[in-house]
Design a protein around this motif. Structure first.
Motif, PDB file in Angstrom:
ATOM      1  N   ARG A  22     -36.407  -3.945  -9.487  1.00  0.00           N
ATOM      2  CA  ARG A  22     -36.499  -2.537  -9.359  1.00  0.00           C
ATOM      3  C   ARG A  22     -37.466  -2.134 -10.774  1.00  0.00           C
ATOM      4  N   GLU A  23     -37.318  -2.864 -11.861  1.00  0.00           N
ATOM      5  CA  GLU A  23     -37.770  -2.526 -13.258  1.00  0.00           C
ATOM      6  C   GLU A  23     -39.249  -3.360 -12.821  1.00  0.00           C
ATOM      7  N   ILE A  24     -39.346  -4.508 -12.046  1.00  0.00           N
ATOM      8  CA  ILE A  24     -40.695  -5.083 -11.980  1.00  0.00           C
ATOM      9  C   ILE A  24     -41.675  -4.219 -11.152  1.00  0.00           C
ATOM     10  N   TYR A  25     -41.082  -3.889 -10.123  1.00  0.00           N
ATOM     11  CA  TYR A  25     -41.607  -2.790  -9.140  1.00  0.00           C
ATOM     12  C   TYR A  25     -42.021  -1.607  -9.892  1.00  0.00           C
ATOM     13  N   LYS A  26     -41.335  -0.849 -10.755  1.00  0.00           N
ATOM     14  CA  LYS A  26     -41.708   0.463 -11.578  1.00  0.00           C
ATOM     15  C   LYS A  26     -42.687   0.069 -12.415  1.00  0.00           C
ATOM     16  N   GLU A  27     -42.759  -1.070 -13.108  1.00  0.00           N
ATOM     17  CA  GLU A  27     -43.845  -1.411 -14.155  1.00  0.00           C
ATOM     18  C   GLU A  27     -45.141  -1.487 -13.194  1.00  0.00           C
ATOM     19  N   ILE A  28     -45.199  -2.243 -11.989  1.00  0.00           N
ATOM     20  CA  ILE A  28     -46.416  -2.253 -11.158  1.00  0.00           C
ATOM     21  C   ILE A  28     -47.102  -0.950 -10.816  1.00  0.00           C
ATOM     22  N   ASP A  29     -45.899  -0.130 -10.235  1.00  0.00           N
ATOM     23  CA  ASP A  29     -46.338   1.187  -9.883  1.00  0.00           C
ATOM     24  C   ASP A  29     -46.928   2.148 -10.982  1.00  0.00           C
ATOM     25  N   ASP A  30     -46.412   1.869 -12.104  1.00  0.00           N
ATOM     26  CA  ASP A  30     -47.137   2.397 -13.471  1.00  0.00           C
ATOM     27  C   ASP A  30     -48.423   1.782 -13.990  1.00  0.00           C
ATOM     28  N   SER A 167     -52.648   4.401 -17.980  1.00  0.00           N
ATOM     29  CA  SER A 167     -52.290   3.045 -17.905  1.00  0.00           C
ATOM     30  C   SER A 167     -53.461   2.016 -18.422  1.00  0.00           C
ATOM     31  N   PHE A 168     -54.552   2.454 -18.910  1.00  0.00           N
ATOM     32  CA  PHE A 168     -55.494   1.809 -19.519  1.00  0.00           C
ATOM     33  C   PHE A 168     -55.418   2.104 -21.043  1.00  0.00           C
ATOM     34  N   THR A 169     -55.770   1.327 -21.763  1.00  0.00           N
ATOM     35  CA  THR A 169     -55.441   1.565 -23.178  1.00  0.00           C
ATOM     36  C   THR A 169     -56.971   0.969 -23.854  1.00  0.00           C
ATOM     37  N   ASP A 170     -58.082   2.198 -23.815  1.00  0.00           N
ATOM     38  CA  ASP A 170     -59.296   1.909 -24.101  1.00  0.00           C
ATOM     39  C   ASP A 170     -59.876   3.058 -24.754  1.00  0.00           C
ATOM     40  N   ARG A 171     -59.765   3.454 -25.804  1.00  0.00           N
ATOM     41  CA  ARG A 171     -60.450   4.685 -26.569  1.00  0.00           C
ATOM     42  C   ARG A 171     -61.910   4.611 -26.198  1.00  0.00           C
ATOM     43  N   VAL A 172     -62.635   3.603 -26.309  1.00  0.00           N
ATOM     44  CA  VAL A 172     -63.934   3.691 -25.965  1.00  0.00           C
ATOM     45  C   VAL A 172     -64.356   4.318 -24.564  1.00  0.00           C
TER      46      VAL A 172
END
Length: 183
Positions: A22-30, A167-172
């Motif tokens: 469930r944790e793995i699925y949630k990470e993929i969903d997020d 879900s993207f960490t890109d300020r540029v």
């Protein structure tokens, strides 16, 4: 749509019987399009353990895997068609994401123009452009002596980036898309 990680869904789908899955699925969903190595880092599982759980989630019809040529990336089943997965695969790679953002905001650009904007060598930019072209995300057209690259579907790119922006960490790239929104 029902939440596949809820307890009642877990009772109906044996692939979600374990909290780990469930944790793995949630990470993929997020974080749709997350790759295997990032999941390994996130959960600190043994490689074989993670592979086993991902296979169980795939067999249970909850996940779909996508190979972007470098990584195997995971998506919630039925959430992304092939074209969406191609865009998300590109958006998950830092320099491909930046190239896509510049093309989305500025329109057609040459390898040299992109190289200047990204502060990367033309050969590096050219490699990324060829991967984007193979995925049918960009097209190239000759404009006199210049070869200009353009996005094949800028609306799809903008939509997927906007929906999954957190879900993207890109300020540029965030700044570039903010500029695009302001036009």
């Amino acid at each position: 749509m029902t939440d596949p990680t809820s307890d009642s869904e877990a009772d109906r789908n044996p692939a979600l019987e374990l909290e780990t899955r469930r944790e793995i699925y949630k990470e993929i969903d997020d974080t749709p399009g997350v790759h295997f190595r990032a999941l390994l880092e996130e959960f600190d599982y043994a490689k074989g353990t993670l592979q086993y759980h991902l296979r169980q989630l795939e067999r249970g019809g909850l996940l779909e895997a996508s190979d972007d040529g470098t990584y195997t990336r995971y998506y919630p089943a039925g959430s992304f068609d092939e074209a969406d997965r191609a865009v998300m695969n590109a958006l998950r790679r830092e320099y491909a994401r930046r190239i896509v953002a510049h093309l989305a905001v500025e329109g057609g650009l040459t390898t040299t123009e992109l190289s200047d904007r990204l502060d990367r060598s033309p050969s590096t930019v050219s490699w990324h452009l060829s991967k984007l072209e193979d995925a049918e995300l960009v097209t190239k057209d000759r404009d006199g002596r210049r070869v200009v690259y353009e996005l094949t579907d800028p609306d799809r790119v903008e939509y997927l980036y906007t929906v999954h922006r957190r879900s993207f960490t890109d300020r540029v790239v965030d700044r570039l898309f903010d500029l695009w929104d302001s036009y």
